[in-house]
Write a protein that holds these residues in place. Structure first.
Motif, PDB file in Angstrom:
ATOM      1  N   LYS A  64     -21.692 -17.659  -9.621  1.00 22.88           N
ATOM      2  CA  LYS A  64     -20.379 -16.861  -9.619  1.00 22.88           C
ATOM      3  C   LYS A  64     -19.136 -17.166  -9.871  1.00 22.88           C
ATOM      4  N   GLY A  65     -19.102 -18.140 -10.780  1.00 21.69           N
ATOM      5  CA  GLY A  65     -17.597 -18.752 -11.061  1.00 21.69           C
ATOM      6  C   GLY A  65     -17.071 -19.835  -9.944  1.00 21.69           C
ATOM      7  N   VAL A  66     -18.046 -20.294  -8.950  1.00 16.32           N
ATOM      8  CA  VAL A  66     -17.853 -21.040  -7.992  1.00 16.32           C
ATOM      9  C   VAL A  66     -18.443 -22.460  -8.308  1.00 16.32           C
ATOM     10  N   LYS A  67     -18.005 -23.610  -8.198  1.00 13.93           N
ATOM     11  CA  LYS A  67     -18.410 -24.756  -8.433  1.00 13.93           C
ATOM     12  C   LYS A  67     -18.898 -25.337  -7.148  1.00 13.93           C
ATOM     13  N   TYR A  68     -20.324 -25.889  -7.079  1.00 11.45           N
ATOM     14  CA  TYR A  68     -20.694 -26.305  -5.692  1.00 11.45           C
ATOM     15  C   TYR A  68     -21.734 -27.432  -6.011  1.00 11.45           C
ATOM     16  N   THR A  69     -21.768 -28.408  -4.822  1.00 11.89           N
ATOM     17  CA  THR A  69     -22.805 -29.419  -5.013  1.00 11.89           C
ATOM     18  C   THR A  69     -23.734 -29.174  -3.822  1.00 11.89           C
ATOM     19  N   VAL A  70     -24.876 -29.682  -3.985  1.00 13.07           N
ATOM     20  CA  VAL A  70     -26.005 -29.863  -3.012  1.00 13.07           C
ATOM     21  C   VAL A  70     -26.674 -31.453  -3.204  1.00 13.07           C
ATOM     22  N   THR A  71     -26.336 -32.123  -2.374  1.00  8.40           N
ATOM     23  CA  THR A  71     -26.685 -33.495  -2.437  1.00  8.40           C
ATOM     24  C   THR A  71     -27.764 -33.841  -1.318  1.00  8.40           C
ATOM     25  N   ARG A 130     -29.487 -21.334  -0.159  1.00  6.99           N
ATOM     26  CA  ARG A 130     -28.758 -21.101   0.974  1.00  6.99           C
ATOM     27  C   ARG A 130     -27.143 -21.220   0.805  1.00  6.99           C
ATOM     28  N   VAL A 131     -26.895 -22.179  -0.148  1.00  8.37           N
ATOM     29  CA  VAL A 131     -25.582 -22.366  -0.528  1.00  8.37           C
ATOM     30  C   VAL A 131     -24.914 -21.089  -1.076  1.00  8.37           C
ATOM     31  N   GLN A 132     -25.834 -20.811  -2.005  1.00 10.61           N
ATOM     32  CA  GLN A 132     -25.276 -19.625  -3.059  1.00 10.61           C
ATOM     33  C   GLN A 132     -25.242 -18.481  -2.219  1.00 10.61           C
ATOM     34  N   GLY A 133     -26.190 -18.398  -1.120  1.00  9.72           N
ATOM     35  CA  GLY A 133     -25.734 -17.319  -0.196  1.00  9.72           C
ATOM     36  C   GLY A 133     -24.513 -17.377   0.688  1.00  9.72           C
ATOM     37  N   LYS A 134     -24.303 -18.521   0.922  1.00 10.65           N
ATOM     38  CA  LYS A 134     -22.884 -18.849   1.674  1.00 10.65           C
ATOM     39  C   LYS A 134     -21.725 -18.508   0.645  1.00 10.65           C
ATOM     40  N   ILE A 135     -21.677 -18.750  -0.585  1.00  9.72           N
ATOM     41  CA  ILE A 135     -20.834 -18.549  -1.461  1.00  9.72           C
ATOM     42  C   ILE A 135     -20.665 -16.988  -1.558  1.00  9.72           C
ATOM     43  N   ASP A 136     -21.726 -16.174  -1.895  1.00  8.91           N
ATOM     44  CA  ASP A 136     -21.656 -14.933  -2.070  1.00  8.91           C
ATOM     45  C   ASP A 136     -21.148 -14.048  -0.645  1.00  8.91           C
ATOM     46  N   ALA A 137     -21.333 -14.669   0.551  1.00 10.96           N
ATOM     47  CA  ALA A 137     -20.786 -14.033   1.671  1.00 10.96           C
ATOM     48  C   ALA A 137     -19.134 -14.488   1.617  1.00 10.96           C
ATOM     49  N   ALA A 138     -18.813 -15.659   1.379  1.00  9.36           N
ATOM     50  CA  ALA A 138     -17.327 -15.782   1.357  1.00  9.36           C
ATOM     51  C   ALA A 138     -16.616 -14.900   0.152  1.00  9.36           C
ATOM     52  N   LEU A 139     -17.281 -14.905  -0.866  1.00  4.90           N
ATOM     53  CA  LEU A 139     -16.645 -13.829  -1.833  1.00  4.90           C
ATOM     54  C   LEU A 139     -16.619 -12.720  -1.467  1.00  4.90           C
ATOM     55  N   ARG A 140     -17.433 -11.819  -0.745  1.00  8.70           N
ATOM     56  CA  ARG A 140     -17.449 -10.737  -0.203  1.00  8.70           C
ATOM     57  C   ARG A 140     -16.446 -10.561   0.648  1.00  8.70           C
ATOM     58  N   ALA A 141     -16.326 -11.620   1.675  1.00  3.14           N
ATOM     59  CA  ALA A 141     -15.177 -11.698   2.640  1.00  3.14           C
ATOM     60  C   ALA A 141     -14.039 -11.670   2.058  1.00  3.14           C
TER      61      ALA A 141
END
Length: 66
Positions: free
Chosen positions: A4-11, A45-56
């Protein structure tokens, strides 16, 4: 990766069941860890956190500039 336009990493970490993640929305950088054996679940799980942060962020009233 981008969600959703947010760059993220999972390592992967030294522990095969722990994944470190990071994403940035505006000036705020969020980091953390999640415990799972599956990389796909860690990503979801990270995508879910991003979704929640965008909603907030969308529901917060804009701050007044001084």
């Amino acid at each position: 990766m981008i969600h959703k336009g947010v760059k993220y990493t999972v390592t992967a970490t030294a522990d095969p069941e722990v994944w470190e993640w990071q994403y940035q929305i505006g000036d705020a950088i969020k980091t953390g860890k999640t415990q799972t054996k599956l990389a796909a679940l860690a990503i979801r799980r990270v995508q879910g956190k991003i979704d929640a942060a965008l909603r907030a962020a969308k529901s917060r009233p804009p701050t007044a500039e001084r």
